[in-house]
Structure formats: C-alpha cells, structure tokens
Scaffold this motif. Structure first.
Motif, PDB file in Angstrom:
ATOM      1  N   ALA A 138       8.449   8.471   5.177  1.00  0.00           N
ATOM      2  CA  ALA A 138       8.337   8.009   3.821  1.00  0.00           C
ATOM      3  C   ALA A 138       7.192   8.151   3.359  1.00  0.00           C
ATOM      4  CB  ALA A 138       8.976   6.774   3.547  1.00  0.00           C
ATOM      5  N   ALA A 139       5.852   8.042   4.265  1.00  0.00           N
ATOM      6  CA  ALA A 139       4.661   8.046   3.866  1.00  0.00           C
ATOM      7  C   ALA A 139       4.283   9.288   3.957  1.00  0.00           C
ATOM      8  CB  ALA A 139       3.880   7.392   5.240  1.00  0.00           C
ATOM      9  N   GLU A 140       4.786  10.243   4.720  1.00  0.00           N
ATOM     10  CA  GLU A 140       4.440  11.570   4.743  1.00  0.00           C
ATOM     11  C   GLU A 140       5.024  12.671   3.683  1.00  0.00           C
ATOM     12  OE1 GLU A 140       4.297  12.602   8.990  1.00  0.00           O
ATOM     13  OE2 GLU A 140       2.462  11.251   9.149  1.00  0.00           O
ATOM     14  N   SER A 141       6.075  12.172   3.128  1.00  0.00           N
ATOM     15  CA  SER A 141       6.715  12.855   2.231  1.00  0.00           C
ATOM     16  C   SER A 141       5.932  12.938   0.880  1.00  0.00           C
ATOM     17  CB  SER A 141       8.267  12.263   1.970  1.00  0.00           C
ATOM     18  OG  SER A 141       8.119  11.132   1.203  1.00  0.00           O
ATOM     19  N   GLY A 142       4.815  12.400   0.767  1.00  0.00           N
ATOM     20  CA  GLY A 142       4.133  12.860  -0.364  1.00  0.00           C
ATOM     21  C   GLY A 142       3.912  11.657  -1.447  1.00  0.00           C
ATOM     22  N   GLN A 143       2.900  11.331  -2.099  1.00  0.00           N
ATOM     23  CA  GLN A 143       2.590  10.455  -3.032  1.00  0.00           C
ATOM     24  C   GLN A 143       2.811   8.976  -2.625  1.00  0.00           C
ATOM     25  OE1 GLN A 143       3.820  11.002  -6.901  1.00  0.00           O
ATOM     26  NE2 GLN A 143       3.476  13.349  -6.805  1.00  0.00           N
ATOM     27  N   ALA A 144       2.280   8.553  -1.290  1.00  0.00           N
ATOM     28  CA  ALA A 144       2.696   7.224  -0.796  1.00  0.00           C
ATOM     29  C   ALA A 144       1.229   6.595  -0.803  1.00  0.00           C
ATOM     30  CB  ALA A 144       2.781   7.368   0.888  1.00  0.00           C
ATOM     31  N   VAL A 145       1.353   5.287  -1.012  1.00  0.00           N
ATOM     32  CA  VAL A 145      -0.056   4.568  -1.161  1.00  0.00           C
ATOM     33  C   VAL A 145       0.048   3.153  -0.081  1.00  0.00           C
ATOM     34  CG1 VAL A 145       0.622   3.209  -3.066  1.00  0.00           C
ATOM     35  CG2 VAL A 145      -1.633   3.488  -2.725  1.00  0.00           C
ATOM     36  N   VAL A 146      -1.045   2.807   0.317  1.00  0.00           N
ATOM     37  CA  VAL A 146      -0.712   1.862   1.292  1.00  0.00           C
ATOM     38  C   VAL A 146      -1.697   0.789   0.685  1.00  0.00           C
ATOM     39  CG1 VAL A 146      -1.634   0.986   3.586  1.00  0.00           C
ATOM     40  CG2 VAL A 146      -0.915   3.116   3.283  1.00  0.00           C
ATOM     41  N   LEU A 147      -1.257  -0.463   0.476  1.00  0.00           N
ATOM     42  CA  LEU A 147      -1.855  -1.625   0.167  1.00  0.00           C
ATOM     43  C   LEU A 147      -1.834  -2.609   1.103  1.00  0.00           C
ATOM     44  CD1 LEU A 147       0.106  -1.893  -3.337  1.00  0.00           C
ATOM     45  CD2 LEU A 147      -1.851  -0.763  -2.561  1.00  0.00           C
ATOM     46  N   ALA A 148      -2.902  -3.650   1.167  1.00  0.00           N
ATOM     47  CA  ALA A 148      -2.984  -4.478   2.192  1.00  0.00           C
ATOM     48  C   ALA A 148      -3.191  -6.009   1.147  1.00  0.00           C
ATOM     49  CB  ALA A 148      -4.248  -4.223   2.918  1.00  0.00           C
ATOM     50  N   ALA A 149      -2.646  -7.020   2.162  1.00  0.00           N
ATOM     51  CA  ALA A 149      -2.944  -8.320   1.553  1.00  0.00           C
ATOM     52  C   ALA A 149      -4.505  -8.858   1.146  1.00  0.00           C
ATOM     53  CB  ALA A 149      -2.468  -9.372   2.470  1.00  0.00           C
ATOM     54  N   ASP A 150      -5.214  -8.200   2.092  1.00  0.00           N
ATOM     55  CA  ASP A 150      -6.672  -8.190   1.919  1.00  0.00           C
ATOM     56  C   ASP A 150      -6.967  -6.987   1.263  1.00  0.00           C
ATOM     57  OD1 ASP A 150      -9.558  -8.287   1.740  1.00  0.00           O
ATOM     58  OD2 ASP A 150      -9.782  -8.663   3.961  1.00  0.00           O
ATOM     59  N   PRO A 151      -7.255  -6.765  -0.029  1.00  0.00           N
ATOM     60  CA  PRO A 151      -7.792  -5.613  -0.669  1.00  0.00           C
ATOM     61  C   PRO A 151      -8.952  -4.799   0.014  1.00  0.00           C
ATOM     62  CG  PRO A 151      -7.762  -7.277  -2.513  1.00  0.00           C
ATOM     63  CD  PRO A 151      -7.877  -7.974  -0.965  1.00  0.00           C
ATOM     64  N   ALA A 152      -9.770  -5.572   0.615  1.00  0.00           N
ATOM     65  CA  ALA A 152     -10.803  -4.781   1.287  1.00  0.00           C
ATOM     66  C   ALA A 152     -10.787  -4.666   2.794  1.00  0.00           C
ATOM     67  CB  ALA A 152     -11.973  -5.730   1.271  1.00  0.00           C
ATOM     68  N   SER A 153      -9.428  -4.824   3.546  1.00  0.00           N
ATOM     69  CA  SER A 153      -8.929  -4.682   4.570  1.00  0.00           C
ATOM     70  C   SER A 153      -9.132  -3.162   5.136  1.00  0.00           C
ATOM     71  CB  SER A 153      -7.429  -5.005   4.762  1.00  0.00           C
ATOM     72  OG  SER A 153      -6.827  -4.734   6.155  1.00  0.00           O
ATOM     73  N   PRO A 154      -9.404  -2.765   6.479  1.00  0.00           N
ATOM     74  CA  PRO A 154      -9.449  -1.540   6.912  1.00  0.00           C
ATOM     75  C   PRO A 154      -8.221  -0.881   6.914  1.00  0.00           C
ATOM     76  CG  PRO A 154     -10.912  -3.241   8.544  1.00  0.00           C
ATOM     77  CD  PRO A 154      -9.902  -3.833   7.508  1.00  0.00           C
ATOM     78  N   LEU A 155      -7.031  -1.630   6.783  1.00  0.00           N
ATOM     79  CA  LEU A 155      -5.752  -0.999   6.570  1.00  0.00           C
ATOM     80  C   LEU A 155      -5.889  -0.033   5.479  1.00  0.00           C
ATOM     81  CD1 LEU A 155      -3.573  -3.948   7.175  1.00  0.00           C
ATOM     82  CD2 LEU A 155      -3.658  -2.155   8.696  1.00  0.00           C
TER      83      LEU A 155
END
Ligand code: SF4
Lengths: 193, 594
Positions: free
Chosen positions: B262-279
């Motif tokens: 799903a992530a590589e099929s395009g237009q993916a975004v990653v969010l993290a609980a801590d918005p400044a997280s290295p994730l």
C-alpha cells in the motif's frame, strides 16, 4: 378490635380525602392574568389564527406571547364596547406599558425547546401541548407550584400524574414519551444544551 | 369507640397508609427534587435578544470556526460554521462546551502579580553572567508568540523556548494511503471537520498496540508490540527483512507485506503520534515531501517583527542557566515534563506561570498568575497541522473576563521595555498590505478577495471572528521534518509498558467532559489507567479498583479499568500534564493495588 379497625379506617379515609381533595387545592398558588383576554373573541370575530400573534421571527425563533405593539396595532382605540378592552387600553396601550403576562407554558431555565422544529417540521398542532387555549373565552388564573416553581400546565392539569400516563403536560417524561411513541430521536443534549 | 393509645396509633397508621395512596407524598418528593435544582448559587441564564456571534476555538491548534448562539449577549451554545473551508462545521466535545470554561470552579482566579513582578525584576537585576531570562511558549506560532520572541530579543540573554514543533503541514486530501504510527487521527490530531471530509479519499492503516478510537475506525489496524514501531519502520524502509520485523513487532509477515505494498503504490503519507518523531522520515521514501507533507506557511507579519529571538527547544537550553522562566500556559499545548525543565534552571531561579489550571506547571512554579480562557480574550491561533495554506483566525471574545486575568504578552512586553502594542491589528495590517488571499466573513456568509477589502473593513471583519486564508502557494518540502530522538531511556525493570493512547489537552475541561470520562467511561479520565484482563488478574486488581501507578519518576493514585483491547504487558494511560510528568520519556510502569 372493631374500635381499632374503625380508627385505622378513619385515619386512612381522612388521609385519602386530604391527599386527593385538599392537597391539589393547597399545592398551587394562583395569580390572575393582568388582562382578561379572550382568545375566543379574537379567533371568532377577528378571524385571528394562533400564528398571527404567536409568531415566528425571521430567524426561526419563536416570539411567544405578543408584545404590546402587536396589540396596539388594532387596539390603539377601542374596537368594541367591553369594559375589559377599555381597561386594557387605559392601563396598557395609552401609557405604553407592557402587560406582565404570566406564561402557562414557560419551561424551566435548563430546557431548550424549539417551537419551529415542532410546529413546522414536526407538524405538531398548538393544541397538542397547550390544550384548547385558542377557544377559551377568558384567561384562567396562572397556577404555580411554589416548591418547584413550575406552572401547573408544565406538570399537567391533574395533580395525580404518577407516571402512569404521560399525556397532558409538558414535563420531560411527556417530551420523551411523545418522541418515543413516534420513533423520534431524543437525547439529553437535545433539550439540555 | 374509646380513645385508647392503641386506637390512636391505628388511626395514625391508617393515615400513613392512606397518604401513600394519594399523590401528596410522591408529588412532594418530585417537587423537592425540582426545588433543589434551583438552589441559590445556581447560575441563572440571562433573558433577552437572541443573536449569533462568531469566533474561533483556541482550545487546540485546529482553531475550528465557531458560531455562538447568544442570549442577551451571553453565549449559550456553540456550533461549527458550516461553510468554513477547513473545519466544515464540526466541533469536538471540548469545543462544543468551550463557553463553560470561564466559570470552571477549579479555575485559577487570582495570583500574586505584584510579588511576581518584583521577584522577576530582582532576579534579572541580580543574575550572573551566562544566566538567562526565558519564555516557554506552549503554543508557538501565534501572534502572541512573536511578542514573546521580540521581547526575548530585546532582553540581553533572552531565550524563547518551545516544545518540539514540526515545521510542516499535512494535506490529507492529497493522500491515498495514510500509515499512522499511533497518530490519533480521529481523536484530536488535526481539525475534526477536515479529517472527516478527507476520510473517504484515503485508506488508513493504523499501527499501535491498543485499539484506540482511531484504530477502531481504520481500514486496517495492526496491533504492534509496544516500542517496536522503529523496527517496523526499518522493514518498510528496506533495512530489515519482513520476516525479522514480524518476529520483533508481533505483526504477521503478510500484514507487513500488505502495508509495504500500500505504501509503495503511490501517494502514501506516514504520520506519527509524536509529530517530530524520526518515523516521519519515511515520508521521503514515499515521495510525500513537498506533496502531502509540506513546509508550514505562516501569515505575513510586519517586517520589524523579524528581529526576534529564534525558537529553541528545551533540550538545547544550557543546563543550570535559566534564572527567570516565564511559562505561557494560557492555552493548552505541548507539555514538557518538568524533569526536563528542572535541570535547566539556575539554583535560585524564579518561575512564573500564566495559566488557568492548577494541573500543569502551576504545580512547579513559585508564582501562578491567572490567565484568561477561551472565549474571554482576543487572540489568534497558530497553524493547524492539517492546514496547508497560511491562515489568520482571530478568536473574538464572547464574554468579558470573569476573573482579573493577567495577559502574559503584556507582562513580557513590559519586562523587556517594549512599547505597548496592538499586535493582532499590526499583523492584520501586514496581511492586508500583502494583498493576497481571501477574507471569510461568517456574519455576512461571504468570501472576498483581500484586494477588494479596505484595511479598516479587513480588521473589523477579522476582529469579529472572521478568517483570512492565503491563496494556495507553491508546495515545498519542510526543513525541520524530524528532531533527533531522545537518548536511550535508562534500564527499568518495571513490568508494564506505558502507552499514552488517550490524547488529552490539559487545562480546564467542561463538566460535559466529566460526563464522557467519569460517568460514562467513554474516555480515560486523567486519573484512570486501563489494563488487560490478564494483567489485572495477575496483580489481583478488579475493574474499578483503586491502585497506584508507579514509574521511575513517582507514584500516582489511579482507578483501574479493565479493557480487553489493551494487550498484556501494557498499561494505557490518559495524556495530560500529570501523566507526562510521571510517565513521559521512560515508558515503564507498575500498577499495584492500593
Ligand atoms: S478540535 Fe480543537 S479547535 Fe476544534 S473544537 Fe475541538 S478543541 Fe476546539
């Protein structure tokens, strides 16, 4: 033994009489309305409908009891010969003083009730909650329960409303019951905002 | 019949029995209950004309547009503003009840203003070389924040400190897949109306140990071993095999493969609980930078303001060198645990907090000064995480302050010797001068290009709760996407991992929230924790028992809820200042029966 039965029965009868006959009389305090207004005459002679005087404002809020301007529109001078009309003009219209009407149907402060939602959307007839006020030739005295502060119309006319029947009043049980019967939504925040 | 004592008693008994068959006793019970609703001291709503007024909610950075129904000028109910381009007429439960806050019984109502002013002046005069005066602003990005920054630039050795702030915005409408590492997307992450409006566009994969409300509403929830999120991210980044990651994270290999696809099929975004997280750096791999994750844009401001102290994180402040710390906690914001602040203070530091709540830094400061609360005061709201275009929204006051509140900006301005100013008006002037964007006038229900509005009307509309929104600008990748991760936490043998799965804002809460939290248990209250049935059984704890939550930083009396959606080995806690002081950073705890 018989004496004991008689004593018990008389105590009971006395309490029953007091509770059913005397209690309703002492429970409410009555106050006369400032003017003996006749809905009947206005409906029959002037052909007025409820909403002519008890109107909605442009923003949908309900104006409730009409203010003096509404009355003065027709009664700037006497239209008939009754003493009541003359009294009304002399005491209120001429000195431009608002009559202090006592509202039979005012809900307590913690209740929000939307007339427009019920009348326009729900097509509820005025009489369903207010009874046949529009056909009355005189304004009955305003009866108020001094303990709760509620008007008698909110509780419902009979004093013995012990949740067996939820018609004829404007208490929370009546609102909930009507919504339930009609399969309509009801929740705390609907009225207690 | 003779009058004997027995007959008299029977008469009374008959009377009592008879009375029970009449409406009298029952009616008197109901009436007494109704009478008790009208005891003296219970506020009486005003009677009078009904009007609608507009403002913006400041209780979180979303800044939803609010329509207040006022009776005799007093707000009695708040609703959203339907045509608003971002908030779409939605308010969260905090916002719906925001007008209750000024009357909160636990509100800070007074404070030693003179003593605080004198102590601060003395500490500044006596400070040694290398000692600083600092403002900690929990809600940076507001116009008030610029006043703090300008004041700190004017004071020799002034520092402007903020919680870690992401320098980006997320355009959810530009995402097809959202991979969320515990970001509470439907529970306080962004603007509720905006998230709901975009919901049909994206597929949500929620990765977190506990089945939160967001997890329950996700398309796919991956219950992960707490603390193993970085391993899963490493697998997605291609630095670890899926099989290895599956072993560590507890998420099946197939599920991991599905996420990767799903992530590589395009237009993916990653969010993290801590918005400044290295994730968040995974976004670079998925090409989301500059498309979905874009550099935050701010509303124009007067040129002169740019002479301001730079933003600094608490970690970057020198140890033992802050002689005066002024904490602007007037709006709930990112709480920094006190143990991270304490080492930065000089031994004889003066700490002043401007707040309405006794729950946050008021527990640690020498001087607690009362601040105004929403909706008593005119202020703007910093940028929301999910609004890409720059906006300038003013929270127009709906009522006069109920307590004699101290304005933190005025206090800091005076301290720095800056002339008193009208920063909101100056900023509105700068925006108008820039001539870009649109003015939304909720009262007239219309939007007008700024170039067609006079400066006076622009300010008038904004100060009555209007909103300026910038034209869509060129999207650029953010500079400060992530901050360095805090060092390894010290080893801790406590058996439970702390999961903060219940976002809380801190600050005052309306009684409506206590209905949701304390009465209905729909949300975890500040003093509640949730354990798995096995975990609770192992500690001999029943649902509703009182217990003590113990971490390396202290102990707190709590009430335990048993929740089957909490995995074994985890204690779920509500957020908020007390929990942040107790649990933040380390993440290990023990719950023992009280
Ligand atoms: S989401 Fe934030 S700004 Fe919007 S109503 Fe809730 S608290 Fe207020």
């Amino acid at each position: 033994m018989t004496g004991g039965k008689i004593a018990f029965a008389s105590g009971m009868l006395l309490a029953l009489a007091g509770g059913w006959l005397a209690f309703p009389r002492v429970l409410y305090r009555t106050h006369p309305q400032p003017v003996d207004f006749s809905h009947k005459i206005h409906a029959e002679k002037a052909g007025a409908k409820c909403e002519d005087c008890h109107a909605f404002r442009d923003d949908g809020t309900y104006a409730g009891i009409p203010t003096l301007d509404k009355c003065s529109g027709c009664h700037a001078a006497a239209m008939g010969t009754t003493a009541e009309e003359k009294n009304f003009i002399d005491r209120y219209v001429t000195p431009n003083r608002e009559p202090q009407w006592l509202s039979y149907a005012r809900q307590p402060e913690n209740v929000y009730f939307s007339h427009i939602a019920h009348v326009k959307l729900g097509k509820v007839k005025c009489e369903q909650c207010h009874g046949n006020e529009g056909g009355a030739a005189t304004l009955r005295p305003f009866a108020q329960d001094p303990i709760s502060g509620y008007s008698r119309d909110i509780w419902g006319r009979p004093v013995n409303r012990i949740a067996l029947r939820t018609e004829g009043g404007m208490k929370m049980d009546d609102c909930v019951d009507c919504h339930r019967r009609q399969g309509l939504e009801y929740s705390c925040l609907g009225c207690h905002k | 019949m003779t009058t004997t004592r027995r007959n008299l008693l029977k008469f009374v008994g008959g009377g009592a029995a008879g009375a029970l068959l009449t409406p009298a006793p029952w009616r008197l019970i109901t009436d007494s209950a109704l009478w008790s609703e009208n005891w003296p001291g219970i506020p009486r709503p005003a009677h009078g004309g009904i009007t609608a007024r507009f403002t913006h909610c400041t209780l979180c950075p979303a800044g939803c547009a609010v329509r207040a129904r006022c009776v005799a000028g007093q707000p009695v109910s708040l609703t959203g503003v339907k045509p608003h381009a971002v908030s779409h007429g939605a308010l969260c439960p905090w916002g719906i009840a925001g007008h209750h806050l000024p009357y909160h019984p636990a509100r800070v109502r007074q404070g030693p203003v003179k003593e605080a002013t004198a102590a601060v002046a003395q500490a500044i005069a006596q400070r040694g070389t290398g000692e600083h005066v600092a403002v900690l602003d929990l809600r940076p990005g507001r116009t008030v924040s610029w006043t703090h920054r300008r004041a700190m630039a004017a004071i020799n050795g002034g520092l402007y400190l903020t919680p870690r702030q992401p320098g980006y915005s997320i355009d959810l409408a530009a995402a097809k897949t959202v991979i969320s590492f515990g970001a509470p997307l439907f529970d306080g992450w962004g603007t509720p109306g905006n998230v709901i409006a975009a919901r049909s566009i994206f597929r949500l994969i929620q990765i977190e140990p506990v089945e939160t409300r967001t997890a329950a509403m996700a398309d796919l929830w991956l219950p992960i071993q707490p603390g193993s999120e970085f391993m899963l991210a490493a697998a997605l980044a291609g630095n670890m095999t899926l099989a290895e990651a599956a072993l560590i994270t507890g998420v099946g290999e197939q599920a991991l493969a599905a996420v990767q696809e799903a992530a590589e099929s395009g237009q993916a975004v990653v969010l993290a609980a801590d918005p400044a997280s290295p994730l968040m750096s995974l976004n670079e791999k998925y090409g989301a930078l500059g498309r979905t994750v874009v550099a935050r844009s701010d509303a124009p401001m007067p040129e002169a303001w740019k002479q301001a102290a730079p933003e600094m994180s608490m970690a970057a402040a020198p140890d033992g060198a802050i002689r005066v710390l002024l904490i602007d906690e007037s709006l709930p914001g990112g709480y920094i645990p006190w143990r991270r602040i304490a080492p930065k203070l000089a031994p004889d530091a003066v700490v002043v907090v401007f707040t309405s709540s006794n729950d946050g830094y008021a527990r640690h400061a020498q001087f607690v000064l009362p601040a105004a609360v929403y909706p008593e005061t005119a202020e703007d709201i910093g940028p929301a995480i999910d609004t890409v275009a720059a906006v300038f929204r003013i929270a127009a006051p709906l009522i006069a302050p109920v307590v004699p509140a101290v304005d933190p900006a005025r206090f800091v301005e005076r301290l720095a010797g800056l002339p008193a100013s009208e920063p909101l008006r100056e900023r509105a002037g700068a925006i108008h001068k820039a001539g870009r964007g649109t003015l939304l006038d909720y009262t007239a229900a219309k939007s007008t290009p700024v170039k067609d509005v006079t400066a006076d009307n622009f300010w008038k509309t904004l100060s009555q709760g209007g909103c300026w929104m910038d034209d869509s600008a060129k999207r650029t990748a953010p500079e400060n996407l992530v901050f360095p991760a805090a060092g390894e936490p010290p080893r801790d043998e406590r058996p439970l991992t702390v999961v903060v799965a219940e976002p809380r804002r801190g600050g005052l809460e309306s009684p409506l929230m206590s209905k949701l939290e304390r009465e209905s248990n729909l949300r975890l209250a500040a003093n509640r924790v949730a354990l798995s049935p096995d975990g609770a059984r192992a500690s001999g704890i029943e649902n509703g028992d009182r217990a003590v939550l113990e971490t390396a930083f202290g102990r707190l009396n709590v009430v335990v809820a048993i929740d089957p959606s909490v995995p074994a080995g985890v204690v779920e806690v509500a957020g908020g200042p007390r929990m942040a002081d107790l649990c933040g950073g380390n993440g290990r705890a023990r719950v023992v029966r009280a």
